[in-house]
Design a protein around this motif. Structure first.
Motif, short mmCIF file in Angstrom:
data_model
loop_
_atom_site.label_atom_id
_atom_site.label_comp_id
_atom_site.label_asym_id
_atom_site.label_seq_id
_atom_site.Cartn_x
_atom_site.Cartn_y
_atom_site.Cartn_z
N ALA A 135 -27.81 58.91 -26.27
CA ALA A 135 -29.24 58.59 -26.21
C ALA A 135 -29.51 57.52 -25.15
CB ALA A 135 -29.72 58.10 -27.57
N ARG A 136 -28.59 56.58 -24.99
CA ARG A 136 -28.77 55.50 -24.03
C ARG A 136 -28.55 55.94 -22.60
NH1 ARG A 136 -24.44 52.32 -25.27
NH2 ARG A 136 -23.33 53.01 -23.41
N ALA A 137 -27.54 56.80 -22.40
CA ALA A 137 -27.12 57.13 -21.05
C ALA A 137 -27.70 58.43 -20.49
CB ALA A 137 -25.60 57.21 -20.99
N LEU A 138 -28.16 59.32 -21.36
CA LEU A 138 -28.58 60.65 -20.90
C LEU A 138 -29.68 60.62 -19.85
CD1 LEU A 138 -28.06 63.63 -21.13
CD2 LEU A 138 -29.66 63.73 -23.04
N PRO A 139 -30.75 59.81 -20.02
CA PRO A 139 -31.78 59.80 -18.97
C PRO A 139 -31.24 59.49 -17.59
CG PRO A 139 -32.57 58.70 -20.95
CD PRO A 139 -31.10 58.95 -21.15
N ARG A 140 -30.28 58.55 -17.51
CA ARG A 140 -29.70 58.21 -16.21
C ARG A 140 -28.84 59.34 -15.68
NH1 ARG A 140 -26.54 52.83 -16.34
NH2 ARG A 140 -26.42 53.35 -14.13
N PHE A 141 -28.10 59.98 -16.58
CA PHE A 141 -27.23 61.07 -16.14
C PHE A 141 -28.06 62.25 -15.62
CE2 PHE A 141 -24.59 64.84 -16.75
CZ PHE A 141 -23.46 64.44 -16.07
N VAL A 142 -29.15 62.56 -16.33
CA VAL A 142 -30.02 63.65 -15.91
C VAL A 142 -30.67 63.34 -14.57
CG1 VAL A 142 -32.14 64.92 -16.47
CG2 VAL A 142 -30.45 64.48 -18.24
N ALA A 143 -31.08 62.07 -14.39
CA ALA A 143 -31.69 61.68 -13.12
C ALA A 143 -30.69 61.84 -11.98
CB ALA A 143 -32.17 60.23 -13.19
N ALA A 144 -29.45 61.44 -12.22
CA ALA A 144 -28.41 61.59 -11.19
C ALA A 144 -28.15 63.05 -10.90
CB ALA A 144 -27.13 60.90 -11.65
N ALA A 145 -28.10 63.88 -11.97
CA ALA A 145 -27.85 65.30 -11.79
C ALA A 145 -28.99 65.95 -11.01
CB ALA A 145 -27.68 65.99 -13.15
N SER A 146 -30.22 65.49 -11.26
CA SER A 146 -31.37 66.05 -10.57
C SER A 146 -31.32 65.72 -9.08
CB SER A 146 -32.67 65.50 -11.18
OG SER A 146 -32.78 65.85 -12.53
N TYR A 214 -31.85 69.21 -20.47
CA TYR A 214 -32.72 68.05 -20.26
C TYR A 214 -33.30 68.04 -18.86
CZ TYR A 214 -31.45 65.88 -24.69
OH TYR A 214 -31.28 65.62 -26.04
N GLU A 215 -32.50 68.46 -17.89
CA GLU A 215 -32.93 68.47 -16.50
C GLU A 215 -34.11 69.41 -16.29
OE1 GLU A 215 -30.67 68.75 -12.20
OE2 GLU A 215 -30.03 70.06 -13.83
N THR A 216 -34.11 70.54 -16.97
CA THR A 216 -35.17 71.53 -16.82
C THR A 216 -36.37 71.25 -17.74
OG1 THR A 216 -34.13 72.98 -18.45
CG2 THR A 216 -33.58 73.34 -16.12
N GLY A 217 -36.22 70.27 -18.63
CA GLY A 217 -37.32 69.96 -19.54
C GLY A 217 -37.34 70.84 -20.79
N LEU A 218 -36.32 71.69 -20.96
CA LEU A 218 -36.28 72.53 -22.15
C LEU A 218 -36.19 71.66 -23.40
CD1 LEU A 218 -36.07 75.44 -23.29
CD2 LEU A 218 -33.59 75.23 -23.11
N VAL A 219 -35.43 70.57 -23.30
CA VAL A 219 -35.34 69.59 -24.36
C VAL A 219 -35.60 68.24 -23.76
CG1 VAL A 219 -33.79 68.52 -26.05
CG2 VAL A 219 -33.66 70.97 -25.65
N LYS A 220 -36.35 67.40 -24.47
CA LYS A 220 -36.68 66.09 -23.95
C LYS A 220 -35.98 65.01 -24.77
CE LYS A 220 -41.21 67.65 -22.34
NZ LYS A 220 -40.76 67.73 -20.95
N PRO A 221 -35.60 63.89 -24.13
CA PRO A 221 -34.94 62.81 -24.87
C PRO A 221 -35.77 62.39 -26.07
CG PRO A 221 -34.81 62.39 -22.51
CD PRO A 221 -35.72 63.58 -22.69
N GLY A 222 -35.13 62.33 -27.23
CA GLY A 222 -35.82 61.95 -28.45
C GLY A 222 -36.55 63.10 -29.11
N GLY A 223 -36.50 64.30 -28.44
CA GLY A 223 -37.23 65.44 -28.97
C GLY A 223 -36.38 66.33 -29.80
#
Length: 223
Positions: A135-146, A214-223
């Motif tokens: 939960a803490r790291a995923l937003p950063r990982f997705v941003a890097a992957a994007s 997460y990158e495609t928005g199919l699932v959102k953090p916390g969703g």
């Protein structure tokens, strides 16, 4: 289930072996230590020779660290999932390991039952990351992957409705057994859907599927 343990400390390897094989007689029969390595290069070589069900590797291995080991195993197309154990629990470390192809990331101080559960999940094709860490790291990982994957188009329309549903469950960290229970199908059917989904999207494993969702928005953090 055959395990390969990789840690520079013989004492730590002995402790892992005792915990996992159940010297107290509880649940040890199904987990067997097939080999041990004191550094990353040795771990890769033993992985080639022994083809264990899971490689349990310390992140801070000499010669080749955990991320380098995971990359080497992926490059060699070895069917050996890597469960990385860390003493630091850092976001950058997690991102590097996931990008390298590790399918599990667990703190060294995790309870023995959590480690055993993680090993079984990784061996069954799952991806295991402590929920709080993810939960803490995923937003950063997705941003890097994007950023690194800019311009890459992923068409989720190639998936059937059920495969898309399975992808959402995988992204939320559900095991095949949990997905089967929710969808009211057999676990074998779920495995088939997961395999088709990964093949259609040209993904290596469930970890990449999580990032893509997460990158495609199919699932959102916390969703």
């Amino acid at each position: 289930m055959r395990l390969l343990l990789a840690d520079s400390s013989a004492l730590h390897r002995a402790g892992l072996r005792t915990v996992l094989t159940g010297s107290d007689g509880e649940g040890g029969a199904e987990l067997v230590v097939a080999g041990e390595a004191a550094d990353g290069a040795e771990a890769v070589e033993l992985a080639r020779r022994l083809l264990p069900d899971v490689l349990v590797a310390d992140v801070a291995l000499p010669r080749m660290d955990g991320a380098a080991v995971a990359r080497a195993i992926v490059a060699a197309r070895l069917p050996v999932p890597v469960l990385a154990l860390t003493a630091h629990d850092g976001d950058e470390e997690l991102m590097e390991l996931l990008g390298a192809g590790a399918t599990g990331y667990l703190c060294k101080d995790a309870p023995p039952e959590e480690l055993s559960t993680a090993i079984r999940a990784v061996a069954a094709g799952g991806a295991v990351i402590t929920p709080q860490v993810l939960a803490r790291a995923l937003p950063r990982f997705v941003a890097a992957a994007s950023t690194t994957g800019a311009g890459k188009v992923v068409d989720l329309r190639s998936l059937t409705g059920r495969e898309r549903e399975v992808l959402m469950h995988v992204a939320r960290g559900h095991t095949n057994a949990e997905i089967a229970e929710v969808l009211r199908v057999s676990e074998t059917t779920v495995k088939t859907h997961v395999g088709h989904m990964l093949a259609k999207l040209r993904l290596r494993d469930r970890t990449q599927a999580v990032v893509l969702a997460y990158e495609t928005g199919l699932v959102k953090p916390g969703g």
